[in-house]
Design a protein around this motif. Structure first.
Motif, PDB file in Angstrom:
ATOM      1  N   LYS A   1      56.835  33.992  21.724  1.00  0.00           N
ATOM      2  CA  LYS A   1      57.756  33.780  20.613  1.00  0.00           C
ATOM      3  C   LYS A   1      57.503  32.472  19.881  1.00  0.00           C
ATOM      4  CE  LYS A   1      62.615  33.856  19.270  1.00  0.00           C
ATOM      5  NZ  LYS A   1      62.428  32.745  18.314  1.00  0.00           N
ATOM      6  N   ASP A   2      57.160  31.412  20.601  1.00  0.00           N
ATOM      7  CA  ASP A   2      56.937  30.140  19.911  1.00  0.00           C
ATOM      8  C   ASP A   2      55.757  30.227  18.954  1.00  0.00           C
ATOM      9  OD1 ASP A   2      55.159  30.361  22.081  1.00  0.00           O
ATOM     10  OD2 ASP A   2      54.872  28.192  22.148  1.00  0.00           O
ATOM     11  N   LEU A   3      54.708  30.987  19.346  1.00  0.00           N
ATOM     12  CA  LEU A   3      53.563  31.158  18.446  1.00  0.00           C
ATOM     13  C   LEU A   3      53.912  32.076  17.283  1.00  0.00           C
ATOM     14  CD1 LEU A   3      50.263  31.368  20.543  1.00  0.00           C
ATOM     15  CD2 LEU A   3      50.855  29.767  18.725  1.00  0.00           C
ATOM     16  N   ARG A   4      54.713  33.099  17.534  1.00  0.00           N
ATOM     17  CA  ARG A   4      55.142  33.977  16.442  1.00  0.00           C
ATOM     18  C   ARG A   4      55.930  33.174  15.408  1.00  0.00           C
ATOM     19  NH1 ARG A   4      56.773  37.604  20.581  1.00  0.00           N
ATOM     20  NH2 ARG A   4      58.966  37.390  19.945  1.00  0.00           N
ATOM     21  N   ASP A   5      56.771  32.288  15.889  1.00  0.00           N
ATOM     22  CA  ASP A   5      57.548  31.455  14.967  1.00  0.00           C
ATOM     23  C   ASP A   5      56.634  30.558  14.138  1.00  0.00           C
ATOM     24  OD1 ASP A   5      59.844  32.589  15.950  1.00  0.00           O
ATOM     25  OD2 ASP A   5      60.336  30.919  17.293  1.00  0.00           O
ATOM     26  N   LYS A   6      55.640  29.937  14.770  1.00  0.00           N
ATOM     27  CA  LYS A   6      54.677  29.105  14.044  1.00  0.00           C
ATOM     28  C   LYS A   6      53.908  29.927  13.014  1.00  0.00           C
ATOM     29  CE  LYS A   6      53.725  25.765  17.760  1.00  0.00           C
ATOM     30  NZ  LYS A   6      52.659  25.245  18.655  1.00  0.00           N
ATOM     31  N   LEU A   7      53.524  31.142  13.423  1.00  0.00           N
ATOM     32  CA  LEU A   7      52.766  32.023  12.534  1.00  0.00           C
ATOM     33  C   LEU A   7      53.598  32.424  11.318  1.00  0.00           C
ATOM     34  CD1 LEU A   7      50.137  33.610  12.105  1.00  0.00           C
ATOM     35  CD2 LEU A   7      51.115  35.456  13.488  1.00  0.00           C
ATOM     36  N   GLU A   8      54.856  32.784  11.543  1.00  0.00           N
ATOM     37  CA  GLU A   8      55.723  33.167  10.430  1.00  0.00           C
ATOM     38  C   GLU A   8      55.931  31.996   9.471  1.00  0.00           C
ATOM     39  OE1 GLU A   8      59.331  34.712  12.011  1.00  0.00           O
ATOM     40  OE2 GLU A   8      58.362  36.437  12.963  1.00  0.00           O
ATOM     41  N   GLU A   9      56.073  30.815  10.024  1.00  0.00           N
ATOM     42  CA  GLU A   9      56.233  29.631   9.167  1.00  0.00           C
ATOM     43  C   GLU A   9      54.976  29.397   8.349  1.00  0.00           C
ATOM     44  OE1 GLU A   9      57.220  24.840   9.579  1.00  0.00           O
ATOM     45  OE2 GLU A   9      57.198  26.131  11.355  1.00  0.00           O
ATOM     46  N   TRP A  10      53.815  29.567   8.966  1.00  0.00           N
ATOM     47  CA  TRP A  10      52.546  29.353   8.267  1.00  0.00           C
ATOM     48  C   TRP A  10      52.346  30.407   7.177  1.00  0.00           C
ATOM     49  CZ3 TRP A  10      48.257  32.672   8.152  1.00  0.00           C
ATOM     50  CH2 TRP A  10      47.130  32.144   7.515  1.00  0.00           C
ATOM     51  N   GLU A  11      52.688  31.680   7.483  1.00  0.00           N
ATOM     52  CA  GLU A  11      52.465  32.757   6.519  1.00  0.00           C
ATOM     53  C   GLU A  11      53.409  32.673   5.323  1.00  0.00           C
ATOM     54  OE1 GLU A  11      50.505  36.719   7.940  1.00  0.00           O
ATOM     55  OE2 GLU A  11      52.429  36.495   8.932  1.00  0.00           O
ATOM     56  N   ALA A  12      54.601  32.147   5.524  1.00  0.00           N
ATOM     57  CA  ALA A  12      55.570  31.974   4.439  1.00  0.00           C
ATOM     58  C   ALA A  12      55.790  33.272   3.659  1.00  0.00           C
ATOM     59  CB  ALA A  12      55.113  30.859   3.494  1.00  0.00           C
ATOM     60  N   GLY A  13      55.983  34.364   4.410  1.00  0.00           N
ATOM     61  CA  GLY A  13      56.290  35.635   3.765  1.00  0.00           C
ATOM     62  C   GLY A  13      55.106  36.488   3.388  1.00  0.00           C
ATOM     63  N   GLU A  14      53.899  35.956   3.502  1.00  0.00           N
ATOM     64  CA  GLU A  14      52.697  36.749   3.209  1.00  0.00           C
ATOM     65  C   GLU A  14      52.314  37.580   4.438  1.00  0.00           C
ATOM     66  OE1 GLU A  14      51.327  36.882   0.291  1.00  0.00           O
ATOM     67  OE2 GLU A  14      52.559  35.313  -0.625  1.00  0.00           O
ATOM     68  N   SER A  15      51.317  38.455   4.293  1.00  0.00           N
ATOM     69  CA  SER A  15      50.869  39.286   5.414  1.00  0.00           C
ATOM     70  C   SER A  15      49.380  39.121   5.659  1.00  0.00           C
ATOM     71  CB  SER A  15      51.195  40.761   5.133  1.00  0.00           C
ATOM     72  OG  SER A  15      52.573  40.955   4.968  1.00  0.00           O
ATOM     73  N   LEU A  16      48.868  37.931   5.401  1.00  0.00           N
ATOM     74  CA  LEU A  16      47.430  37.700   5.553  1.00  0.00           C
ATOM     75  C   LEU A  16      46.980  37.892   6.985  1.00  0.00           C
ATOM     76  CD1 LEU A  16      46.883  34.571   3.260  1.00  0.00           C
ATOM     77  CD2 LEU A  16      46.395  36.974   2.760  1.00  0.00           C
ATOM     78  N   TYR A  17      47.779  37.403   7.927  1.00  0.00           N
ATOM     79  CA  TYR A  17      47.379  37.511   9.337  1.00  0.00           C
ATOM     80  C   TYR A  17      47.230  38.968   9.735  1.00  0.00           C
ATOM     81  CZ  TYR A  17      47.483  36.933  14.427  1.00  0.00           C
ATOM     82  OH  TYR A  17      47.181  36.974  15.775  1.00  0.00           O
ATOM     83  N   GLN A  18      48.222  39.783   9.413  1.00  0.00           N
ATOM     84  CA  GLN A  18      48.216  41.185   9.819  1.00  0.00           C
ATOM     85  C   GLN A  18      47.024  41.938   9.253  1.00  0.00           C
ATOM     86  OE1 GLN A  18      51.904  43.292   9.240  1.00  0.00           O
ATOM     87  NE2 GLN A  18      50.885  45.242   8.937  1.00  0.00           N
ATOM     88  N   TYR A  19      46.698  41.741   7.997  1.00  0.00           N
ATOM     89  CA  TYR A  19      45.705  42.572   7.342  1.00  0.00           C
ATOM     90  C   TYR A  19      44.302  41.966   7.275  1.00  0.00           C
ATOM     91  CZ  TYR A  19      49.687  45.377   5.894  1.00  0.00           C
ATOM     92  OH  TYR A  19      50.808  46.154   5.904  1.00  0.00           O
ATOM     93  N   MET A  20      44.201  40.642   7.335  1.00  0.00           N
ATOM     94  CA  MET A  20      42.892  40.016   7.135  1.00  0.00           C
ATOM     95  C   MET A  20      42.384  39.213   8.318  1.00  0.00           C
ATOM     96  SD  MET A  20      43.001  38.560   3.229  1.00  0.00           S
ATOM     97  CE  MET A  20      41.348  37.881   3.420  1.00  0.00           C
ATOM     98  N   LEU A  21      43.277  38.747   9.195  1.00  0.00           N
ATOM     99  CA  LEU A  21      42.888  37.687  10.133  1.00  0.00           C
ATOM    100  C   LEU A  21      43.133  38.010  11.602  1.00  0.00           C
ATOM    101  CD1 LEU A  21      44.451  34.816   8.006  1.00  0.00           C
ATOM    102  CD2 LEU A  21      42.021  35.357   8.187  1.00  0.00           C
ATOM    103  N   SER A  22      43.731  39.153  11.888  1.00  0.00           N
ATOM    104  CA  SER A  22      44.068  39.401  13.295  1.00  0.00           C
ATOM    105  C   SER A  22      43.329  40.608  13.846  1.00  0.00           C
ATOM    106  CB  SER A  22      45.584  39.555  13.458  1.00  0.00           C
ATOM    107  OG  SER A  22      46.088  40.621  12.667  1.00  0.00           O
ATOM    108  N   ILE A  23      43.964  41.784  13.820  1.00  0.00           N
ATOM    109  CA  ILE A  23      43.412  42.977  14.463  1.00  0.00           C
ATOM    110  C   ILE A  23      42.269  43.571  13.639  1.00  0.00           C
ATOM    111  CG2 ILE A  23      43.940  45.343  15.130  1.00  0.00           C
ATOM    112  CD1 ILE A  23      45.050  43.383  17.091  1.00  0.00           C
ATOM    113  N   VAL A  24      41.167  43.837  14.290  1.00  0.00           N
ATOM    114  CA  VAL A  24      40.007  44.456  13.642  1.00  0.00           C
ATOM    115  C   VAL A  24      40.257  45.961  13.505  1.00  0.00           C
ATOM    116  CG1 VAL A  24      37.556  44.980  13.885  1.00  0.00           C
ATOM    117  CG2 VAL A  24      38.422  42.716  14.525  1.00  0.00           C
ATOM    118  N   PRO A  25      40.147  46.510  12.297  1.00  0.00           N
ATOM    119  CA  PRO A  25      40.346  47.946  12.109  1.00  0.00           C
ATOM    120  C   PRO A  25      39.073  48.728  12.421  1.00  0.00           C
ATOM    121  CG  PRO A  25      39.877  46.943  10.009  1.00  0.00           C
ATOM    122  CD  PRO A  25      39.883  45.819  11.024  1.00  0.00           C
ATOM    123  N   GLY A  26      39.139  50.042  12.218  1.00  0.00           N
ATOM    124  CA  GLY A  26      37.959  50.873  12.400  1.00  0.00           C
ATOM    125  C   GLY A  26      37.749  51.245  13.861  1.00  0.00           C
TER     126      GLY A  26
END
Length: 304
Positions: free
Chosen positions: A182-207
């Protein structure tokens, strides 16, 4: 000339993922400990060898060993047809060799992972195909089966993969946000500031890929059930995806550099973007999960 002014040489068939636009370990302190290496398979339609790692196509199967059949296949709900009176031959989905994937913890005495499934929806399996995962010692196959039996019933053609050769590439991914403390999720949400860059570009590899994790944007992740036999946690063996990257702006980062010159919706583009011909769930993805303590225990398949 590809995007970003990169000239690509496709003579080897290799596929290359664009590096991330920033260092997530630096952007979100503490996240670096959760980085993991996954293997993008980059399947492309072709003629795989019977003993190779591939998706679809033939698998190294002993001629004297019974071929798996499904005793309870269903047509897709749209067809509203009855269950057939006799079992349906399963179709090969994937074969992975230990020599190609040291990331996989093969059970002792085996060097091939073979996955087959029934080409129909199954209500009791969450409307996913019933499947078999076989761990095999390739040296024991003295006389390979020349050709697998053809299923007399295909309830859903989207579950019959095209034969594809693989072009493995190791890349770094970060976990789906619900996997993080949870502490990392909170840091991540603060860093993203409402964007979804982590989810779509920076985290899970698709395909299609080996190891790592899945995204859970459809259902939320919840808690994966433990192994039915020993209670150990499950880990991803193989992810299958309806497409190799999202055509949305954020998802284009995952389009291999070698394929970016392809004109959208042309046959060449479609072979790269949807190489296996599979449609998992509602044009999404699914993963085969195995026991982290004993991969020979029964596997599970989860879809999105």
């Amino acid at each position: 000339m590809g995007l970003y002014g990169v000239v690509m040489d496709d003579a080897t068939g290799a596929r290359t993922t664009e590096p991330p636009p920033l260092d997530m370990a630096e952007a979100v302190p503490g996240l670096g400990a959760y980085a993991r290496t996954v293997v993008r398979l980059h399947p492309r339609p072709g003629t795989p060898a019977i003993s190779s790692s591939h998706i679809g196509g033939p698998v190294l199967w002993p001629a004297d060993e019974p071929w798996p059949h499904c005793s309870d296949p269903k047509y897709s709900e749209q067809n509203r047809r009855k269950t057939p009176d006799h079992p349906v031959a399963m179709v090969p989905v994937a074969q992975l060799a230990a020599a190609d994937f040291p990331e996989i913890a093969f059970p002792a005495g085996t060097d091939l992972a073979q996955i087959l499934w029934c080409p129909s929806h199954h209500p009791d399996w969450g409307y996913a195909p019933a499947f078999r995962l076989i761990w095999r010692d390739s040296s024991t196959v003295a006389e390979p089966l020349a050709a697998p039996p053809t299923p007399h019933l295909i309830g859903d053609a989207d579950y019959v993969p095209r034969p594809c050769v693989l072009h493995p590439e190791r890349v770094i991914e970060y976990p789906w946000h619900e996997e993080l403390p949870k502490d990392l999720r909170d840091k991540l949400e603060e860093w993203e500031a409402g964007e979804s860059l982590y989810q779509y570009m920076l985290s899970i590899v698709p395909g299609c890929k080996v190891s790592g994790g899945m995204s859970w944007e459809v259902t939320d992740m919840g808690e994966l059930p433990p192994c039915d036999v020993c209670g150990a946690s499950l880990e991803l063996l193989l992810q299958l995806d309806s497409c190799e990257w999202s055509t949305d702006a954020e998802g284009l980062r995952w389009a291999p550099l070698e394929d970016r010159h392809l004109e959208f919706a042309t046959p060449e583009h479609n072979r790269a973007h949807e190489p296996t011909g599979l449609q998992i769930g509602r044009y999404s993805h699914g993963g085969f999960f195995v026991c982290s303590a004993a991969p020979e225990h029964p596997a599970s398949f989860f879809t999105q």
